[in-house]
Every structure is written in structure tokens, then in C-alpha cells.
Design a protein around this motif. Structure first.
Motif, mmCIF file in Angstrom:
data_model
loop_
_atom_site.group_PDB
_atom_site.id
_atom_site.type_symbol
_atom_site.label_atom_id
_atom_site.label_comp_id
_atom_site.label_asym_id
_atom_site.label_seq_id
_atom_site.Cartn_x
_atom_site.Cartn_y
_atom_site.Cartn_z
ATOM 1 N N MET A 1 2.725 66.945 6.375
ATOM 2 C CA MET A 1 2.152 67.965 5.490
ATOM 3 C C MET A 1 2.305 69.367 6.072
ATOM 4 S SD MET A 1 0.597 68.784 2.668
ATOM 5 C CE MET A 1 0.062 67.206 2.022
ATOM 6 N N ILE A 2 2.075 69.478 7.378
ATOM 7 C CA ILE A 2 2.129 70.795 7.996
ATOM 8 C C ILE A 2 3.523 71.411 7.884
ATOM 9 C CG2 ILE A 2 2.691 69.932 10.307
ATOM 10 C CD1 ILE A 2 0.966 72.125 11.452
ATOM 11 N N GLU A 3 4.549 70.549 7.788
ATOM 12 C CA GLU A 3 5.910 71.062 7.694
ATOM 13 C C GLU A 3 6.123 71.888 6.431
ATOM 14 O OE1 GLU A 3 5.149 67.965 8.382
ATOM 15 O OE2 GLU A 3 5.814 67.721 10.465
ATOM 16 N N LEU A 4 5.336 71.616 5.388
ATOM 17 C CA LEU A 4 5.472 72.352 4.136
ATOM 18 C C LEU A 4 5.028 73.801 4.272
ATOM 19 C CD1 LEU A 4 4.077 69.688 1.611
ATOM 20 C CD2 LEU A 4 6.481 70.266 2.052
ATOM 21 N N PHE A 5 4.191 74.082 5.270
ATOM 22 C CA PHE A 5 3.599 75.409 5.411
ATOM 23 C C PHE A 5 3.973 76.122 6.708
ATOM 24 C CE2 PHE A 5 0.738 72.787 2.827
ATOM 25 C CZ PHE A 5 0.646 73.551 1.675
ATOM 26 N N SER A 6 4.553 75.416 7.658
ATOM 27 C CA SER A 6 4.748 76.007 8.990
ATOM 28 C C SER A 6 6.029 76.816 9.119
ATOM 29 C CB SER A 6 4.749 74.904 10.046
ATOM 30 O OG SER A 6 5.851 74.030 9.855
ATOM 31 N N ALA A 7 6.952 76.708 8.157
ATOM 32 C CA ALA A 7 8.221 77.445 8.181
ATOM 33 C C ALA A 7 8.994 77.203 9.474
ATOM 34 C CB ALA A 7 7.968 78.946 7.992
ATOM 35 N N GLY A 8 8.876 75.987 10.009
ATOM 36 C CA GLY A 8 9.614 75.644 11.208
ATOM 37 C C GLY A 8 8.943 76.045 12.513
ATOM 38 N N LEU A 9 7.780 76.663 12.430
ATOM 39 C CA LEU A 9 7.066 77.058 13.642
ATOM 40 C C LEU A 9 6.393 75.834 14.263
ATOM 41 C CD1 LEU A 9 5.361 80.287 12.255
ATOM 42 C CD2 LEU A 9 7.365 80.190 13.742
ATOM 43 N N GLU A 10 6.276 75.827 15.580
ATOM 44 C CA GLU A 10 5.584 74.743 16.260
ATOM 45 C C GLU A 10 4.107 74.721 15.845
ATOM 46 O OE1 GLU A 10 6.804 72.390 18.197
ATOM 47 O OE2 GLU A 10 8.832 73.154 17.874
ATOM 48 N N PRO A 11 3.483 73.528 15.733
ATOM 49 C CA PRO A 11 2.086 73.445 15.278
ATOM 50 C C PRO A 11 1.112 74.367 16.032
ATOM 51 C CG PRO A 11 3.049 71.266 15.297
ATOM 52 C CD PRO A 11 4.077 72.187 15.896
ATOM 53 N N PRO A 12 1.163 74.444 17.381
ATOM 54 C CA PRO A 12 0.221 75.351 18.060
ATOM 55 C C PRO A 12 0.415 76.813 17.641
ATOM 56 C CG PRO A 12 1.185 73.817 19.631
ATOM 57 C CD PRO A 12 1.966 73.673 18.359
ATOM 58 N N VAL A 13 1.667 77.216 17.459
ATOM 59 C CA VAL A 13 1.954 78.584 17.026
ATOM 60 C C VAL A 13 1.462 78.803 15.597
ATOM 61 C CG1 VAL A 13 3.803 80.221 16.497
ATOM 62 C CG2 VAL A 13 3.939 78.804 18.562
ATOM 63 N N PHE A 14 1.706 77.828 14.735
ATOM 64 C CA PHE A 14 1.281 77.909 13.336
ATOM 65 C C PHE A 14 -0.229 78.096 13.225
ATOM 66 C CE2 PHE A 14 -0.238 75.345 9.644
ATOM 67 C CZ PHE A 14 0.196 76.188 8.627
ATOM 68 N N TRP A 15 -1.000 77.241 13.928
ATOM 69 C CA TRP A 15 -2.459 77.335 13.840
ATOM 70 C C TRP A 15 -2.981 78.602 14.506
ATOM 71 C CZ3 TRP A 15 -4.573 74.683 10.255
ATOM 72 C CH2 TRP A 15 -4.084 73.422 9.909
ATOM 73 N N ALA A 16 -2.327 79.036 15.553
ATOM 74 C CA ALA A 16 -2.742 80.280 16.216
ATOM 75 C C ALA A 16 -2.552 81.471 15.277
ATOM 76 C CB ALA A 16 -1.947 80.485 17.501
ATOM 77 N N LEU A 17 -1.443 81.494 14.531
ATOM 78 C CA LEU A 17 -1.199 82.599 13.601
ATOM 79 C C LEU A 17 -2.204 82.589 12.446
ATOM 80 C CD1 LEU A 17 2.707 82.692 13.449
ATOM 81 C CD2 LEU A 17 1.165 84.346 14.518
ATOM 82 N N ILE A 18 -2.591 81.405 11.988
ATOM 83 C CA ILE A 18 -3.618 81.319 10.943
ATOM 84 C C ILE A 18 -4.929 81.914 11.453
ATOM 85 C CG2 ILE A 18 -5.068 79.722 9.627
ATOM 86 C CD1 ILE A 18 -2.659 77.901 9.379
#
Length: 248
Positions: free
Chosen positions: A1-18
Motif C-alpha cells: 500500500m505504501i508504494e502507492l504514495f511513497s513515489a519510490g522513497l524509502e519508508p523511513p524517508v516517506f514517514w519522516a517527510l509526512i
């Protein structure tokens, strides 16, 4: 699911940006300025350079639209039309410049101007010439990204109550970021792969706006202006330091 929203960013980076999107919107509403520059600085350290300014522009457009909607009755409308005209001219000129201006020089110039305006008195022309302010800041945003600190000095010169300052600044920045995004689209930037990421970031920013409004309503106008001055100076010092590092 996270792949649909992360635009290829690593999960820790994705959640940190949120998390940073939430915090940056909270800061902008509670203190009047600072969130956009904070978000840009964090994004610059983890995102592809070519995507940084256009993606940041979409996030800031969404955040400012929602912030303005929440505080719509406090917007000071008289200077908006002229600011919009200046914005259109500024982004058109910025988008047509083939040779990039040195980012370091822009950072130093903006930071120095803002510190001078805070420590002295905002120049009289700033409140009389929204078209010029819109033109200069919108030209700079094509290269620098987060010129909210520049526009905040124009908004500050209007001597508005704290809610009107935040609402009016959001209106100005909505126009500026939207125009910038349109120009990047015309220049060929592909926003499609980033749409899910943009949606989540804007939502997180909206939640930060709601939280920041609770703090804003508890501040007095005097304490708000003092906090705003401190934030403006700190951001400007950082801009100058970053500009010097990039040049030397």
C-alpha cells in the motif's frame, strides 16, 4: 500500500517527510512563517534535485489553499489582485531565464533583506507596492523555492492582526506557488509519479494547520509579532549561511 504514495522513497524517508509536513504547517500557522523553508530544507536532503522545487511547490499550494480556507474570513483582500499580477510576471520571467542564477547569491540577498526589514522598519514601499513584491518574490521562487519569508515582510508591513496576517499570507503564497507549478508543468515536469505522495503530504499539512490554529487563537498580537520576528531572523541567518557555503 505504501508504494502507492511513497513515489519510490524509502519508508523511513516517506514517514519522516509526512511528519515534517505536519510540523511545518503547524509552525506556519502558529508563528506566521517558517514552515515552507523548513520543509524545503528537509526535502532537499532526501529528494532528487530536479523534482525538489516543483514537488515542493505543489505541496505548498495545497497547504496554503487549505490554510486560507480555514481562515478565509480574515483574508485582507485589497492587495491580492496586484500581487497576482506581479506573480504572473515574476514566474514568467523566472521560467524564461536560461542561465540559472547562483542559488547562493539569491539566498544571501533574500536573507539580508529580511533581517534588515525586521531590525529596521519594513520599507514604506513594501506596503504600497504589492505588484513589485509579487514580481520579485515570484521570480525568486523559481530558483529558490521557499520565498514565504520574503512575502511575510510584505504581509507584516500591512500591520494586520495575527489571524489576518496568517490568512493573507496564505492567499499570497497560494497564488505564487500555483503559478510556479503551472510554469513547471508547461516546462515539462512530470507530476504524475508524485501524485500519491503529494496527496498524503498535503493532508498531513492540513492536519498541522488545524493544530496550529489552536495555538494562534491563544496568542496576543504582540507576542505573535515578536515570535514572527524571531522566526524571520533565524530563517534568514540560515539562508545566508547556506548561501555562503554554496558560493565558497
Amino acid at each position: 500500500m505504501i508504494e502507492l504514495f511513497s513515489a519510490g522513497l524509502e519508508p523511513p524517508v516517506f514517514w519522516a517527510l509526512i511528519a515534517v509536513s505536519f510540523i511545518s504547517s503547524f509552525i506556519t500557522v502558529a508563528l506566521g512563517i517558517g514552515g515552507g523553508a523548513l520543509l524545503l530544507a528537509v526535502m532537499a536532503s532526501v529528494m532528487p534535485p530536479l523534482a525538489l522545487i516543483p514537488v515542493h511547490g505543489v505541496i505548498q499550494t495545497g497547504s496554503n489553499v487549505l490554510r486560507m480556507a480555514v481562515l478565509i474570513r480574515h483574508v485582507h483582500w485589497p492587495p491580492v489582485a496586484l500581487f497576482l499580477l506581479g506573480t504572473v510576471i515574476g514566474v514568467a520571467c523566472g521560467g524564461s531565464v536560461v542561465v540559472n542564477l547562483p542559488p547562493g547569491a539569491i539566498m544571501i540577498g533574500v536573507g539580508g533583506f529580511v533581517i534588515w526589514s525586521v531590525l529596521a522598519r519594513p520599507p514604506a514601499w513594501l506596503s504600497r507596492l504589492p505588484l513589485v513584491t509579487g514580481l520579485i518574490s515570484s521570480f525568486l521562487t523559481m530558483f529558490f523555492g521557499a520565498t514565504g519569508v520574503f512575502v511575510a515582510n510584505f504581509t507584516k508591513s500591512l500591520n494586520l492582526p495575527r489571524q489576518s496576517h496568517v490568512a493573507s499570507h496564505a492567499a499570497f503564497m497560494t497564488l505564487q506557488h500555483l503559478a510556479k507549478v503551472l510554469v513547471f508543468g508547461i516546462l515539462g515536469f512530470a507530476f504524475g509519479p508524485w501524485l500519491g505522495f503529494l496527496l498524503v503530504m498535503i493532508l498531513a499539512g492540513f492536519l498541522g494547520t488545524l493544530a496550529g490554529r489552536l495555538v494562534l487563537t491563544r496568542l496576543t498580537d504582540t507576542s505573535f509579532r515578536r515570535a514572527l520576528d524571531v522566526v524571520l531572523i533565524l530563517i534568514s541567518i540560515r539562508l545566508i549561511w547556506m548561501g555562503l557555503r554554496s558560493l565558497f
